[in-house]
Design an enzyme around this catalytic site. Structure first.
Site, PDB file in Angstrom:
ATOM      1  N   GLY A 145      38.434 -27.346 133.636  1.00 28.23           N
ATOM      2  CA  GLY A 145      39.051 -26.083 133.255  1.00 28.23           C
ATOM      3  C   GLY A 145      38.055 -25.077 132.723  1.00 28.23           C
ATOM      4  N   GLU A 146      38.600 -23.993 132.152  1.00 25.34           N
ATOM      5  CA  GLU A 146      37.777 -22.874 131.701  1.00 25.34           C
ATOM      6  C   GLU A 146      37.895 -22.737 130.178  1.00 25.34           C
ATOM      7  OE1 GLU A 146      37.781 -19.549 134.473  1.00 25.34           O
ATOM      8  OE2 GLU A 146      38.956 -20.748 135.878  1.00 25.34           O
ATOM      9  N   TYR A 161      41.850 -21.915 123.838  1.00 26.78           N
ATOM     10  CA  TYR A 161      41.920 -21.788 122.383  1.00 26.78           C
ATOM     11  C   TYR A 161      42.660 -22.984 121.802  1.00 26.78           C
ATOM     12  CZ  TYR A 161      43.763 -20.416 117.840  1.00 26.78           C
ATOM     13  OH  TYR A 161      44.102 -20.398 116.508  1.00 26.78           O
ATOM     14  N   CYS A 173      41.913 -19.670 130.392  1.00 26.71           N
ATOM     15  CA  CYS A 173      41.861 -20.383 131.674  1.00 26.71           C
ATOM     16  C   CYS A 173      41.419 -19.490 132.827  1.00 26.71           C
ATOM     17  CB  CYS A 173      43.209 -21.034 131.987  1.00 26.71           C
ATOM     18  SG  CYS A 173      43.709 -22.237 130.740  1.00 26.71           S
TER      19      CYS A 173
END
Length: 237
Positions: free
Chosen positions: A77-78, A81, A178
């Site tokens: 994923g990116e 938080y 994301c």
């Protein structure tokens, strides 16, 4: 329901856990599970406010690099938080005992999140090309209520899921969550949707859904960082 020889350990940490400590504990537990020295574990916790960068994170998606600590991480994923009011569940399961099917595992995580949302009257679902679990908000808008980011090592999973119960949603503005910058897609929470739920109530629903999809889970004491384990983390700036 998946087949497992023994119940999964289910632990809840009552106080926020520092991200480097959580990673160190996960690393040690995954190694022990892979070598047959420990039971599978689902570990529920909250983190202090922070951002994590997955293996696909793009530097431009970190909009406020000095707002909260930023940690690079081995999960897929990116940028994501984590913070108070968000339930993080680190899922350490031995997929060798569960069919060695990574796609099925992720689908079951999605089913778990969708079923948990439904228990609070929220209709949520997955979307083609967008990771996580989403809810419709009208006028073409959709918001993410839960994220998934996992990694496998020797067919043992770690990292896991994050569900927004009542976090400060403005904290998400420091990143492009994301990697999705389309203004029609945002983030939401149970509280944002008008649902009042305590963390205890949410955990009970999460536990019930896990039992139905992955098999029985038994309550155990939360893991702690051994003195010999280094609490290190790399930061992405």
């Amino acid at each position: 329901m998946e087949n497992a020889a023994h119940p999964v350990d289910w632990a809840v940490s009552p106080q926020p856990v520092a991200y480097p400590d959580a990673v160190a504990i996960m690393e040690a537990r995954v190694a022990a599970i892979a070598s047959g020295e420990a039971s599978e574990l689902v570990w529920l916790l909250e983190h202090p406010p922070l951002y994590t960068a997955g293996t696909s994170a793009k530097p431009d998606d970190l909009l406020m690099p000095d707002r909260f600590p930023v940690y690079t991480t081995g999960r897929g994923g990116e940028y994501t938080y984590h913070g108070p009011g968000q339930r993080v569940a680190y899922v350490m399961l031995d997929l060798t005992k569960r069919g060695r099917d990574a796609r099925k595992f992720v689908c079951n995580l999605e089913r778990w999140l969708i079923a948990t949302a439904a228990s609070f009257g929220i209709e949520a679902g997955t979307r083609e090309g967008r990771v996580g679990v989403w809810v419709e908000r009208g006028d073409g808008r959709e918001d993410k209520i839960a994220a998934i980011g996992v990694r496998l090592r020797r067919w043992v999973s770690f990292h896991g899921i994050a569900f927004n119960i009542a976090p400060d949603l403005t904290h998400f503005s420091g990143i492009t969550p994301c990697g999705i910058s389309n203004p029609l897609y945002g983030v939401t929470s149970l509280a944002d949707l008008g649902i009042k739920a305590s963390m205890t109530d949410f955990d009970a629903a999460l536990h019930l859904g896990f039992n139905e999809i992955f098999g029985p889970a038994r309550m155990v004491s939360p893991p702690v960082l051994a003195e010999t384990e280094p609490a290190e983390a790399s930061h992405a700036r």
